[in-house]
Scaffold this motif. Structure first.
Motif, short mmCIF file in Angstrom:
data_model
loop_
_atom_site.label_atom_id
_atom_site.label_comp_id
_atom_site.label_asym_id
_atom_site.label_seq_id
_atom_site.Cartn_x
_atom_site.Cartn_y
_atom_site.Cartn_z
N UNK A 83 0.85 -1.18 0.00
CA UNK A 83 0.00 0.00 0.00
C UNK A 83 0.89 1.23 0.00
N UNK A 84 0.70 2.08 -0.99
CA UNK A 84 1.54 3.25 -1.17
C UNK A 84 0.72 4.52 -1.03
N UNK A 85 1.40 5.59 -0.64
CA UNK A 85 0.77 6.91 -0.57
C UNK A 85 1.76 7.92 -1.14
N UNK A 86 1.33 8.64 -2.17
CA UNK A 86 2.18 9.59 -2.87
C UNK A 86 1.76 11.02 -2.53
N UNK A 87 2.73 11.91 -2.31
CA UNK A 87 2.37 13.30 -2.02
C UNK A 87 1.75 13.98 -3.22
N UNK A 88 0.97 14.99 -2.96
CA UNK A 88 0.33 15.74 -4.03
C UNK A 88 -0.87 16.47 -3.47
N UNK A 89 -1.59 17.16 -4.35
CA UNK A 89 -2.82 17.85 -3.96
C UNK A 89 -3.94 17.37 -4.88
N UNK A 90 -4.77 16.42 -4.42
CA UNK A 90 -4.68 15.74 -3.11
C UNK A 90 -3.65 14.61 -3.18
N UNK A 91 -3.23 14.05 -2.03
CA UNK A 91 -2.34 12.89 -2.04
C UNK A 91 -3.02 11.70 -2.75
N UNK A 92 -2.20 10.85 -3.34
CA UNK A 92 -2.71 9.68 -4.05
C UNK A 92 -2.26 8.42 -3.34
N UNK A 93 -3.16 7.44 -3.29
CA UNK A 93 -2.84 6.16 -2.67
C UNK A 93 -3.07 5.04 -3.68
N UNK B 180 -7.34 -2.14 3.99
CA UNK B 180 -8.24 -1.19 4.64
C UNK B 180 -7.63 0.20 4.55
N UNK B 181 -8.47 1.17 4.20
CA UNK B 181 -8.06 2.57 4.13
C UNK B 181 -8.90 3.38 5.10
N UNK B 182 -8.27 4.35 5.75
CA UNK B 182 -9.04 5.34 6.50
C UNK B 182 -9.62 6.32 5.49
N UNK B 183 -10.97 6.35 5.38
CA UNK B 183 -11.61 7.34 4.52
C UNK B 183 -11.65 8.69 5.21
N UNK B 184 -11.92 8.69 6.52
CA UNK B 184 -11.81 9.89 7.35
C UNK B 184 -11.17 9.47 8.66
N UNK B 185 -10.47 10.40 9.31
CA UNK B 185 -9.78 10.07 10.54
C UNK B 185 -8.53 9.25 10.26
N UNK B 186 -7.79 8.97 11.32
CA UNK B 186 -6.57 8.18 11.15
C UNK B 186 -6.25 7.34 12.37
N UNK B 187 -7.24 7.05 13.21
CA UNK B 187 -6.97 6.27 14.42
C UNK B 187 -8.22 5.53 14.83
N UNK C 182 -13.90 3.80 7.51
CA UNK C 182 -12.95 2.97 6.77
C UNK C 182 -13.58 2.49 5.46
N UNK C 183 -12.71 2.03 4.59
CA UNK C 183 -13.14 1.38 3.35
C UNK C 183 -12.24 0.17 3.16
N UNK C 184 -12.84 -1.02 3.19
CA UNK C 184 -12.08 -2.27 3.09
C UNK C 184 -12.43 -2.99 1.79
N UNK C 185 -11.40 -3.40 1.07
CA UNK C 185 -11.56 -4.04 -0.24
C UNK C 185 -11.02 -5.45 -0.21
N UNK C 186 -11.49 -6.28 -1.13
CA UNK C 186 -11.00 -7.65 -1.31
C UNK C 186 -10.76 -7.87 -2.80
N UNK C 187 -9.61 -8.42 -3.14
CA UNK C 187 -9.25 -8.70 -4.53
C UNK C 187 -8.93 -10.17 -4.69
N UNK C 188 -9.58 -10.80 -5.67
CA UNK C 188 -9.26 -12.17 -6.07
C UNK C 188 -8.25 -12.07 -7.22
N UNK C 189 -6.99 -12.40 -6.96
CA UNK C 189 -5.97 -12.24 -7.99
C UNK C 189 -6.10 -13.26 -9.11
N UNK D 227 -6.53 4.31 -5.03
CA UNK D 227 -7.38 4.33 -3.84
C UNK D 227 -7.52 5.75 -3.32
N UNK D 228 -8.46 5.93 -2.41
CA UNK D 228 -8.59 7.19 -1.69
C UNK D 228 -8.44 6.91 -0.20
N UNK D 229 -7.83 7.84 0.51
CA UNK D 229 -7.68 7.68 1.95
C UNK D 229 -6.27 7.34 2.37
#
Length: 386
Positions: A151-161, A197-204, A212-219, A178-180
């Motif tokens: 899971x990566x988060x890149x700086x920017x306006x807005x930040x990208x995940x 799982x990503x925090x959509x709002x808040x961080x704790x 939160x927003x939780x995703x599942x991927x079948x590869x 992703x967002x969050x």
């Protein structure tokens, strides 16, 4: 089209008229005079044209410079977005403990020889820091059976995940925007199923003001469930609906169908068991967060809230899924992490670092005995590749 005759132009007398007729001597004198006339000097362009040309030249030059800057920035951004520095210099090797370097490594995945099962003497001593670096930069990392999740988060306006799916050499296979804020990551034992799982709002999780927003991927099929909040939920034996439902911390069973997770609603948390095939979930137990299924699929490590408020709220516990009995492990600090099983007897998790470090990886026996030990300083997101 006929050429107009001289008669059509009254200002020009006809050739051979008295006004234009010359004697041969006069004609020669006239030609000599014309030959010795000085030629007209070259006239520069009008002054009004010069600023216009200068402006055009300035616009063209500025456009070229801007294009060059844009290309350079794009190439630099593309290089920064690459999940690995080299294609195969660093990968998922058996018998290694992988983690994020949180110090000078700035989140880059590194590894050490894994400790022996049960915390024996084989492998590095606790605190040994002879790490091998070279993996991708991740906010959260997990791996199993030749598949990595970064899971990566890149700086920017807005930040990208991004959720980046990696192969056994940690080369990118798929990238999902992703967002969050990245928070939890899990790969099933087979490497087929991924969740984050990503925090959509808040961080704790220590407060109630988060979502939160939780995703599942079948590869295998490529099918992505962007948010599992729509799964039909049974709570207390009844179908449950509420707009404040949040899921996080998925852990997969060996069959790649059943999973466990945390669901919160109206200020309470519950352990839920979900079924991907039937697409349904039901609560199992209250006050269970960030579950982690043991390799033998008989127990769940989880964090249990033992104190109200945001200060020191959790203790690490283990739940027997057959008897539903739980016990606390020897770690007495508050653990805000989804613990990882290094084997069927040992848990690994991150705690806030000491001596100015951001975080450290610790291990503790899962049976409640023994004592916690510092395994890797300046690290988080531990996972063992068998």
């Amino acid at each position: 089209m006929t050429r107009p005759s001289p008669a059509d132009h009254p200002d020009h007398p006809p050739h051979g008229s008295p006004e234009t007729r010359m004697t041969p001597e006069a004609h020669e004198a006239h030609e000599a005079h014309e030959a010795h006339k000085p030629s007209a000097p070259h006239q520069p362009p009008p002054l009004s044209a010069r600023p216009r040309r200068a402006r055009i030249l300035a616009v063209v030059t500025a456009g070229t410079l801007l294009a060059a800057v844009a290309v350079g920035y794009t190439l630099a951004s593309a290089r920064r977005a690459q999940p690995t520095d080299t294609a195969s210099a660093f990968g998922l090797d058996h018998g290694r403990l992988y983690f994020r370097s949180t110090g000078a490594g700035s989140g880059r995945v590194a590894s050490l020889p894994a400790p022996a099962p049960g915390g024996g003497t084989r492998g590095p001593a606790p605190g040994d820091d002879r790490r091998t670096t070279g993996g991708p930069v991740c906010e959260r990392f997990h791996a199993a059976a030749g598949t990595g999740l970064c899971l990566q988060r890149r700086p920017g306006i807005p930040p990208r995940s991004y959720a980046v799916v990696l192969d056994d050499r940690l080369r990118e296979r798929r990238r999902i925007a992703l967002t969050g804020i990245p928070n939890r990551a899990r790969v099933s034992a087979s490497g087929r199923m991924l969740s984050w799982t990503m925090f959509a709002t808040g961080d704790s999780y220590a407060t109630t003001s988060f979502s939160t927003r939780t995703s599942i991927l079948d590869t295998r099929s490529g099918y992505l469930i962007k948010n599992i909040e729509e799964i039909p939920l049974t709570l207390g034996g009844r179908r449950y609906h509420s707009p404040d439902v949040n899921y996080w911390g998925v852990t997969f069973a060996r069959d790649d169908n059943l999973f466990y997770a945390t669901v919160s609603t109206h200020g309470k948390t519950y352990l839920v068991q979900g079924d991907l095939r039937t697409w349904a979930a039901h609560t199992v137990r209250e006050n269970v967060e960030c579950p982690s299924l043991s390799p033998d699929n008989t127990r769940l490590a989880f964090k249990k809230r033992v104190r109200a408020g945001p200060s020191d709220p959790w203790r690490l516990h283990v739940l027997d899924l057959r008897t539903l009995r739980e016990h606390q492990v020897a770690e007495t600090h508050s653990v805000d992490d989804q613990a990882a099983w290094l084997d069927d007897r040992t848990l690994a998790y991150a705690l806030p670092g000491r001596d100015g470090r951001r975080s450290d990886v610790w291990t503790v026996p899962a049976d409640g005995g023994g004592a916690p030990s510092l395994r890797v300083p300046d690290a988080s997101s531990p996972v063992r590749v068998p």
